[in-house]
Write a protein that holds these residues in place. Sequence first.
Motif, PDB file in Angstrom:
ATOM      1  N   LEU A  25       0.821  -1.211   0.000  1.00  0.00           N
ATOM      2  CA  LEU A  25       0.000   0.000   0.000  1.00  0.00           C
ATOM      3  C   LEU A  25       0.853   1.258   0.000  1.00  0.00           C
ATOM      4  O   LEU A  25       1.969   1.278   0.525  1.00  0.00           O
ATOM      5  N   LEU A  26       0.292   2.315  -0.574  1.00  0.00           N
ATOM      6  CA  LEU A  26       0.867   3.643  -0.476  1.00  0.00           C
ATOM      7  C   LEU A  26      -0.249   4.617  -0.157  1.00  0.00           C
ATOM      8  O   LEU A  26      -1.284   4.638  -0.830  1.00  0.00           O
ATOM      9  N   PHE A  27      -0.051   5.433   0.901  1.00  0.00           N
ATOM     10  CA  PHE A  27      -0.996   6.487   1.248  1.00  0.00           C
ATOM     11  C   PHE A  27      -0.430   7.808   0.720  1.00  0.00           C
ATOM     12  O   PHE A  27       0.510   8.358   1.309  1.00  0.00           O
ATOM     13  N   PRO A  28      -0.957   8.336  -0.387  1.00  0.00           N
ATOM     14  CA  PRO A  28      -0.432   9.612  -0.912  1.00  0.00           C
ATOM     15  C   PRO A  28      -0.544  10.724   0.128  1.00  0.00           C
ATOM     16  O   PRO A  28      -1.600  10.918   0.741  1.00  0.00           O
ATOM     17  N   GLN A  29       0.546  11.444   0.311  1.00  0.00           N
ATOM     18  CA  GLN A  29       0.613  12.481   1.336  1.00  0.00           C
ATOM     19  C   GLN A  29      -0.489  13.521   1.187  1.00  0.00           C
ATOM     20  O   GLN A  29      -1.086  13.964   2.177  1.00  0.00           O
ATOM     21  N   ASP A  30      -0.787  13.914  -0.060  1.00  0.00           N
ATOM     22  CA  ASP A  30      -1.767  14.985  -0.275  1.00  0.00           C
ATOM     23  C   ASP A  30      -3.214  14.513  -0.169  1.00  0.00           C
ATOM     24  O   ASP A  30      -4.135  15.309  -0.293  1.00  0.00           O
ATOM     25  N   LYS A  31      -3.423  13.211   0.061  1.00  0.00           N
ATOM     26  CA  LYS A  31      -4.777  12.672   0.187  1.00  0.00           C
ATOM     27  C   LYS A  31      -5.136  12.315   1.626  1.00  0.00           C
ATOM     28  O   LYS A  31      -6.231  11.813   1.889  1.00  0.00           O
ATOM     29  N   ILE A  32      -4.210  12.546   2.550  1.00  0.00           N
ATOM     30  CA  ILE A  32      -4.460  12.194   3.948  1.00  0.00           C
ATOM     31  C   ILE A  32      -5.136  13.364   4.664  1.00  0.00           C
ATOM     32  O   ILE A  32      -4.689  14.516   4.576  1.00  0.00           O
ATOM     33  N   HIS A  33      -6.221  13.074   5.361  1.00  0.00           N
ATOM     34  CA  HIS A  33      -6.936  14.062   6.172  1.00  0.00           C
ATOM     35  C   HIS A  33      -6.560  13.843   7.636  1.00  0.00           C
ATOM     36  O   HIS A  33      -6.400  12.703   8.078  1.00  0.00           O
ATOM     37  N   VAL A  34      -6.449  14.929   8.375  1.00  0.00           N
ATOM     38  CA  VAL A  34      -6.048  14.853   9.776  1.00  0.00           C
ATOM     39  C   VAL A  34      -7.138  15.493  10.639  1.00  0.00           C
ATOM     40  O   VAL A  34      -7.638  16.579  10.318  1.00  0.00           O
ATOM     41  N   PHE A  35      -7.476  14.802  11.737  1.00  0.00           N
ATOM     42  CA  PHE A  35      -8.560  15.264  12.612  1.00  0.00           C
ATOM     43  C   PHE A  35      -8.099  15.279  14.063  1.00  0.00           C
ATOM     44  O   PHE A  35      -7.297  14.447  14.491  1.00  0.00           O
TER      45      PHE A  35
END
Length: 374
Positions: free
Chosen positions: A355-365
């Motif tokens: 898997l790869l989580f693209p940096q610009d697609k991650i949401h932070v809460f």
Amino acid sequence: MATVEFNHIKKSYGSVEAIRDFNLSVDDGDFCVFVGPSGCGKSTALKMLAGLEATTSGTIQIGGRDVTELGPGNRDIAMVFQNYALYPHMTVRKNIGFGLKMRGMPGNEINAKVEDAAKILELTNYLDRKPKALSGGQRQRVALGRAIVREPSAFLMDEPLSNLDAKLRVQTRAEIVNLQKRLGVTTIYVTHDQTEALTMASKIVVMRDGMIQQIGTSHELFTHPRNIFVAGFIGSPGMNFFRGPVELDAGQPVTRFGGHLVRLPAATAALAGTDAVFGIRPEHIQLTTSPINVGLRLVESLGTEKILHFQIPKGQSLTNTEADFGPDDQDRDVQSMLIRVIDDHIYQEGQSVSLLFPQDKIHVFDPATHAAIG
């Protein structure tokens, strides 16, 4: 056509607050959709606008006119219900024109308006049939026709597609959108189906527990959800969540997923040394060569589209309370994350993927307030 204004509306049933400080402005010609889980208050808000429910406090305006204390017949609105509400003993022609007849309009004028509405809705060949001889979609178009001939300031629609099968629902929602654009009438539409909201609305109001969570376009809600609830509710499947600490790696914010570093948006750097909740949509997770390897627990195949399930690493999953899911999601398996892929590859349960989580697609809460950060 008219603007619609809700000003500090509250609705209580004894000690139960169904609507809490509801404030909303709907512009002239907007297609505004109220969406949310069952019991969130969206139908109650619509009924107060229609005059079918009294407000506990606050005011409602239609076209700049205060209608808070007016009855339904004096608000210049037309309503389309989930169950069509047609008279079974009347023909389509008489059903469409019934409201005009009750207002004392001459027969020739009624007939002209009915003929025009039938032409718009492709009902001309069915005007002399009774509702029992029509399909569900045709009955719903008759209900729309009855609303059209009124030429109201606003259309109010309460889950009008719920009784239709999936294919007919897609077809009819396209017809409603095209009709609304053609007529330019301000429309308030209630649904629990977020797909309907995303595909139909020019403005979406996401509700939960009698409160507005966020107002925006489908693009705004999908790309910039204001909190965890909106992020999880909007999208199909909804957003994935996991928790973890925010660290700095060579000055760049990162977190760890299964022991591997995941780069975070730059705005997250201020959270270094604290825990946060991270979200990523199933369609944004990429399958590629990466240190993050997971085993597939379940593969849902929808033809070329597949939904792949894998387990969140121990200690990073969320409880229902932490994830702030709605009432309909209490049985959700919060130990799983989903990947949505569109390809011709055949995936197998138990298969290992990277898997790869693209940096610009991650949401932070924020884990305490559930509000989006950055």
